[in-house]
Design a protein around this motif. Structure first.
Motif, PDB file in Angstrom:
ATOM      1  N   TRP A   1       0.800  -1.179   0.004  1.00  0.00           N
ATOM      2  CA  TRP A   1       0.054  -0.199  -0.056  1.00  0.00           C
ATOM      3  C   TRP A   1       0.855   1.350   0.129  1.00  0.00           C
ATOM      4  O   TRP A   1       1.942   1.367   0.775  1.00  0.00           O
ATOM      5  N   PRO A   2       0.570   2.121  -0.850  1.00  0.00           N
ATOM      6  CA  PRO A   2      -0.557   2.297  -1.821  1.00  0.00           C
ATOM      7  C   PRO A   2      -0.163   1.221  -3.031  1.00  0.00           C
ATOM      8  O   PRO A   2       1.046   0.665  -3.354  1.00  0.00           O
TER       9      PRO A   2
ATOM     10  N   GLU B   1      -1.977   1.412   5.443  1.00  0.00           N
ATOM     11  CA  GLU B   1      -3.231   2.342   5.102  1.00  0.00           C
ATOM     12  C   GLU B   1      -3.673   2.987   6.449  1.00  0.00           C
ATOM     13  O   GLU B   1      -3.509   2.378   7.428  1.00  0.00           O
TER      14      GLU B   1
END
Length: 376
Positions: A151-152, A226
Motif C-alpha cells: 500500500w499504496p 493504510e
C-alpha cells in the motif's frame, strides 16, 4: 474442525465463538502470539500456558522451511512435537515474507522464486509446494499461498494480483484435498481475501473465498500502512460477505485499539508481532494505558506492572525494577516485558469475549479504547 457461534453483541457485529481443533478448543475472539521460527520470542512454552494463557500460536512457513528445515521437523513428528507446544498451531504460508524480499524474488504463474535471507540460496514457492511444506510442518490451521500487495497500490496491479491469488487458491485446495496429513490429525486451510483497498476488488475476493466453503477464512493485505479508518472500512465490507458460521481471521493486526475496533466489525482471530517487538524496546501495554518503562518517571515506582491482569509476571515485577533491567540492558527485561504484553493482549480479548456474552460490548468498548490509547 468446528466453529460454534455462541453470541453476538446486540450493539455491534462482535461475536463470541468456540473453535475446536485436533489440539484443543479456542475461545474467540482470540489473539494468537507469533512464533515465527517455532518460538515466541523471549517467552517459553510454560509461560505461554500459565501466565499468557495462549490458546494457539503461529509459526511461519518461510522461516521454518529455511531453518531448521523440513527434514528436521518431520523427523521430530511435526512442529508440535519439535517445540513441545501441545495446543493448536496456525502457520502462515510465507507469502508475506517472500513478497517482502522484493529485490531477490520473481513472481510468475508457477509461483515465486526467491533467495534465502540466510545464505542467498535460491528456492521456489508454488501453491502446491507450500501446501506440501505445511503438511510436513503439521499445523492445525494452514494458510493459502497468496500475494500480499503493498500500500499504496495501483488498481490494475491489485486486480491482476487478485486474479492470480484466486488461481493459486484453487491449486492450493486441489493439492490439499488430494493429499493426507502426515501426523494423524486433521489440517484445515484458510483462504485469504485480498484486493488492496479497492471496494470492488475486496467484494469480489470475499465472494470468491466464501464460495470455496473452507473451515475458516482470512483477511490479508491490511495493516500494511493504510490509515486505520480505511482498514476498518475494508474489514467491515469483507466481514459482511464472509459466512457467519465460519471463523474470520484478520492477519497482522495490530494495536490493542485496532483489535477492539475490528472485533466490533465481526473479526474472530488476530495476530501481530507488536506486543513482543515493542516489549523489547520497553513499551508495556497495560489496562490503564501505555508505559515507556525506560522513562525516569518510573525509577521509584515500586508498584506492579499491572495488578489487574493477574498472573505471576504482571503482578510480581515492579515498574522500577523493569526500568532498571532496561537501563542495565539485561535480557530479563525483554523477557518479562514480552510475557507481560502477551498476557495483556490475551486478557483484552478474553475481556471482550465476556462483554460480548453479557451483551455489553458496545457500551464497554469506547471507554476501553480510550484507556488503551493513553500514554502514562
Amino acid at each position: 474442525m468446528t466453529f460454534d457461534l455462541l453470541a453476538q453483541d446486540p450493539g455491534t457485529k462482535a461475536r463470541a465463538g468456540l473453535l475446536t481443533t485436533a489440539h484443543g478448543a479456542i475461545e474467540t475472539p482470540i489473539f494468537m502470539p507469533v512464533g515465527t521460527a517455532g518460538t515466541v520470542k523471549a517467552v517459553g512454552q510454560r509461560e505461554l500456558k500459565q501466565d499468557v494463557q495462549a490458546q494457539i500460536i503461529l509459526g511461519n512457513t518461510y522461516h521454518l522451511y529455511l531453518r531448521p528445515g523440513l527434514d528436521v521437523l518431520q523427523a521430530a513428528g511435526g512442529l508440535h512435537k519439535f517445540n513441545g507446544w501441545d495446543r493448536p498451531i496456525l502457520t502462515d504460508s510465507g507469502g508475506y515474507q517472500v513478497f517482502s524480499l522484493s529485490g531477490t524474488r520473481k513472481i510468475k504463474e508457477e509461483g515465486v522464486t526467491f533467495r534465502s535471507h540466510i545464505d542467498g540460496s535460491k528456492h521456489l514457492f508454488s501453491p502446491e509446494g507450500v501446501m506440501d511444506i505445511q503438511r510436513r510442518i503439521g499445523a492445525d490451521i494452514i494458510m493459502a499461498f497468496d500475494e500480499c500487495t503493498p500500500w499504496p497500490c495501483e488498481y490494475d496491479y491489485a486486480r491482476r494480483s487478485l486474479d492470480m491469488t484466486h488461481r493459486w487458491l484453487k491449486r492450493c485446495i486441489q493439492r490439499l484435498d488430494t493429499t493426507e496429513p502426515l501426523y494423524g490429525y486433521e489440517q484445515n486451510l484458510f483462504p485469504i481475501v485480498q484486493g488492496s483497498t479497492f471496494k470492488d476488488l475486496r467484494k469480489q475476493s470475499a465472494e470468491f473465498i466464501a464460495e470455496q466453503g473452507r473451515a475458516g477464512n482470512a483477511i490479508g493485505g491490511l495493516s500494511v500502512g493504510e490509515p486505520a479508518e480505511l482498514m476498518y472500512e475494508m474489514t467491515e465490507l469483507v466481514c459482511d460477505i464472509l459466512p457467519q458460521d465460519k471463523p474470520r481471521y484478520l492477519m497482522g493486526v495490530g494495536t490493542p485499539a485496532n483489535i477492539l475496533e475490528n472485533i466490533a466489525l465481526g473479526v474472530d482471530m488476530f495476530d501481530c508481532v507488536m506486543p513482543t517487538r515493542n516489549a523489547r524496546n520497553g513499551m508495556l501495554f497495560t489496562t490503564q494505558g501505555i508505559i515507556n518503562v525506560t522513562n525516569k518517571k518510573w525509577e521509584l515506582d515500586f508498584s506492579p506492572i499491572d495488578e489487574t491482569l493477574g498472573g505471576h509476571v504482571s503482578t510480581f515485577y515492579t515498574k522500577a525494577y523493569m526500568r532498571h533491567l532496561f537501563q542495565a540492558k539485561e535480557m530479563l527485561g525483554a523477557q518479562i516485558a514480552s510475557a507481560h504484553n502477551l498476557t495483556f493482549y490475551l486478557w483484552l480479548v478474553k475481556e471482550a469475549r465476556k462483554q460480548i456474552l453479557a451483551g455489553t460490548f458496545a457500551a464497554w468498548k469506547p471507554g476501553m479504547v480510550e484507556k488503551l490509547m493513553t500514554r502514562l
